[in-house]
Structure formats: structure tokens, C-alpha cells
Scaffold this motif. Structure first.
Motif, short mmCIF file in Angstrom:
data_model
loop_
_atom_site.label_atom_id
_atom_site.label_comp_id
_atom_site.label_asym_id
_atom_site.label_seq_id
_atom_site.Cartn_x
_atom_site.Cartn_y
_atom_site.Cartn_z
N THR A 34 22.00 -11.01 -20.39
CA THR A 34 23.43 -11.01 -20.07
C THR A 34 23.73 -9.90 -19.07
O THR A 34 23.04 -8.87 -19.03
CB THR A 34 24.28 -10.79 -21.34
N ASN A 76 32.39 -11.25 -26.00
CA ASN A 76 32.00 -11.24 -27.41
C ASN A 76 31.11 -10.03 -27.72
O ASN A 76 31.24 -9.40 -28.78
CB ASN A 76 31.27 -12.53 -27.77
N GLU A 77 30.23 -9.70 -26.79
CA GLU A 77 29.34 -8.54 -26.97
C GLU A 77 30.18 -7.27 -27.02
O GLU A 77 29.94 -6.38 -27.87
CB GLU A 77 28.34 -8.45 -25.82
N LYS A 78 31.17 -7.19 -26.14
CA LYS A 78 32.04 -6.00 -26.11
C LYS A 78 32.84 -5.88 -27.42
O LYS A 78 32.98 -4.77 -27.98
CB LYS A 78 32.99 -6.09 -24.93
N LYS A 118 32.02 -7.00 -30.37
CA LYS A 118 31.11 -6.61 -31.48
C LYS A 118 30.84 -5.11 -31.44
O LYS A 118 30.82 -4.45 -32.48
CB LYS A 118 29.81 -7.39 -31.38
N LYS A 119 30.61 -4.57 -30.24
CA LYS A 119 30.34 -3.14 -30.10
C LYS A 119 31.56 -2.33 -30.55
O LYS A 119 31.44 -1.30 -31.22
CB LYS A 119 29.99 -2.81 -28.65
#
Length: 305
Positions: A167, A295-297, A299-300
Motif C-alpha cells: 500500500t 482504513n489503515e489510518k 486502525k492506527k
């Protein structure tokens, strides 16, 4: 939208019955529409009806499938895959012969895509035409890659929900093309994701490594993962390869590292999806990169909170 062919014996019985009926003609006219909903429900297609897309489908076990007259291999439980070329015809035809003998001819109308075309001047003759030794090496590399893409296996990983192997910022898109010194170059058949050399690349789906070569002339470190039934992934410009030809890999497993090997302007992953020799757009089988990054941001942020 499509033709429905009825087995001769059934048609004869229905025809005679209709002739004896006061509404025989009307019954014959609506016969196709009565059967149509039942036929439509037997095939399920997943994918985008556009140039460059990979399509997956499911039909009842034992169904025969053909695209534009060419037979497509189907798994024992009725799954299959096919693709549309970058500049494929907008009108195509899928034919399905069900175990009952019923035949469905399903027209497919594709969306035409517009690609980024750039003109570049002042390219040196050395780059435009490599020396004979380099050309020989490149031809050998190409033959290896084509052989890997041509392989068929009974794996069914091609039906998985694919994930991005890396990503980040997309630096190159499928279908784009450059015209060098007024000579059209080959279109770009992958999606480029920019990242630092050494960034880990993972398998987008289960599969078997059908090619793993650390140094090809154009593509540098090159890997091909066979997902089954003609569907494969290619990774180019890798700096390090973790797995060898013949090894089985699982979705999300680390398989290589990003690099700038071969003819690359900077470190990035060039990910390509193939249906046999047809090169397809990987973005047609994964969520949009913007959605994945968001979505990754999230989750972090949740973990920190």
C-alpha cells in the motif's frame, strides 16, 4: 439480452400443446420470457464490465462456458475466470451450456476506457534500441515470463478476494503509454506503487511461485505467482526475493522486497495481473487504494487511542 435454446423434445411437446390451445401463438411468444428468469439465476458474474478487467464467475457444476466461442476451463464446483484485453472489443459474448442441455448466450457490453498517453522527445538511441547482447537477454527473459503465464493449475485461489501486495502512493497506472521520439512504446500493463527499497511485498492471494528470477534486463527482480485457472500475479523491479519457483505461498505472506532493479526510474512495485497471456488491470479486483489507506489510518488511530 440473450438467447435461450430449448431441447428439441421439450420444444416439440410445448409447440404441439400451444397449437391445440386457443392462445397458442401468445404462449409461444412468451415461452422465452417464462424460462429466462430461471436461466439468468444460474450464472453469477463478479467484476467490472470494462476493458482490462478480470472477471470471476460461478455456474452449476458441469456447465460448459465459452467466451466469444473459445472454451473456458471451469472448476469441478463451477468457478471460472476470464479477462478483457486493454483494447478489447466492447461487444463480447459468453455462452453457457448447462447440465440440463439448456444453452444461454449472454451478450456482454464493456465500458471503453481512456488511457494516459504521453509524448517524450530526446531519448538516446541506446535506450531506444539496446545492443544485440541486451536484446538477446531480454528475449530470453520474455520467454520465461510468457511460459510462467501460460501455465495452468487446478488451484482455486483465483476466486479469493485479492488484497494489495503493497500500500502507498500510486505512481503509475494500467494502460498508460509513452510515445518516444514519435515511436509508440508498449503500454504499461501494471499498477506502480511507490515505496522505499526494502519495503516488504506480500502475496495478494494464495498461490504457487511459477517464476522467481533476481535479475532480468527490463524488469529486474521478477516474480510470478500462479493463482490457478490461468490467473497469475507478476511483481517487477524487486530488490530481494524471499521465495523460489515451486514454493506454495499464502495470502498476506511476505514474498519479496521493493527495488529499482532493471529499467526503473526509482524504487517501486510494478504489480501485474494476468489471465494467461492477457495483461489485466489489478485495480479491477482490489478495493480503491484511497479506501485501503484510510482504513489503515483509522486502525492506527484506534490503537493509539
Amino acid at each position: 439480452m440473450f438467447e435461450t435454446h430449448i431441447p428439441p423434445r421439450l420444444f416439440h411437446r410445448v409447440f404441439i400443446s400451444c397449437l391445440r390451445s386457443a392462445r397458442g401463438l401468445s404462449a409461444l411468444l412468451i415461452l422465452g420470457s417464462v424460462l429466462t428468469p430461471q436461466v439468468q439465476a444460474q450464472v453469477n458474474l463478479q467484476g467490472k464490465l470494462e476493458q482490462g478487467a478480470l472477471m470471476r464467475g460461478h455456474v452449476p457444476a458441469g456447465t460448459q462456458v465459452a467466451l466469444n466461442g473459445e472454451a473456458i476451463k471451469v472448476t469441478s464446483d463451477g468457478n471460472f475466470a476470464f479477462g478483457f484485453d486493454r483494447d478489447g472489443e466492447l461487444s463480447q459474448q459468453l455462452t453457457l451450456v448447462y447440465p440440463s442441455g439448456l444453452t444461454e448466450v449472454k451478450p456482454l457490453t464493456l465500458t471503453k476506457r481512456e488511457y494516459d498517453i504521453q509524448s517524450v522527445k530526446g531519448i538516446s538511441s541506446k535506450i531506444m534500441k539496446p545492443d544485440p547482447v541486451a536484446q538477446q537477454r531480454a528475449a530470453k527473459d520474455s520467454a520465461q515470463v510468457k511460459a510462467a503465464r501460460a501455465s495452468f493449475s487446478n488451484q482455486t485461489a483465483f476466486m479469493q478476494e485479492f488484497i494489495w501486495p503493497l500500500t502507498g502512493r500510486i505512481s503509475g497506472v494500467y494502460g498508460s503509454q509513452r510515445i518516444y521520439n514519435d515511436v509508440p512504446g508498449n503500454p504499461h500493463f501494471g499498477v506502480d506503487v511507490a515505496a522505499k527499497t526494502g519495503t516488504v511485498v506480500v502475496a495478494p492471494a494464495d498461490g504457487v511461485i511459477s517464476l522467481s528470477v533476481p535479475d532480468m534486463f527490463y524488469s529486474g527482480g521478477t516474480m510470478v505467482i500462479d493463482h490457478g485457472y490461468g490467473v497469475s500475479s507478476s511483481f517487477l523491479h524487486l530488490s530481494k526475493l524471499y521465495v523460489k519457483t515451486g514454493e506454495v505461498v499464502k495470502q498476506g505472506q511476505a514474498v519479496a522486497e521493493v527495488g529499482a532493479t532493471g529499467r526503473a526510474n526509482g524504487p517501486h512495485l510494478d504489480w501485474r495481473v494476468n489471465w494467461y497471456q492477457m495483461r489485466l488491470d489489478p485495480t479491477t479486483i482490489v478495493p480503491p487504494m484511497a479506501t485501503v489507506l484510510a482504513n489503515e489510518k483509522a486502525k492506527k488511530t484506534a490503537v493509539k487511542g
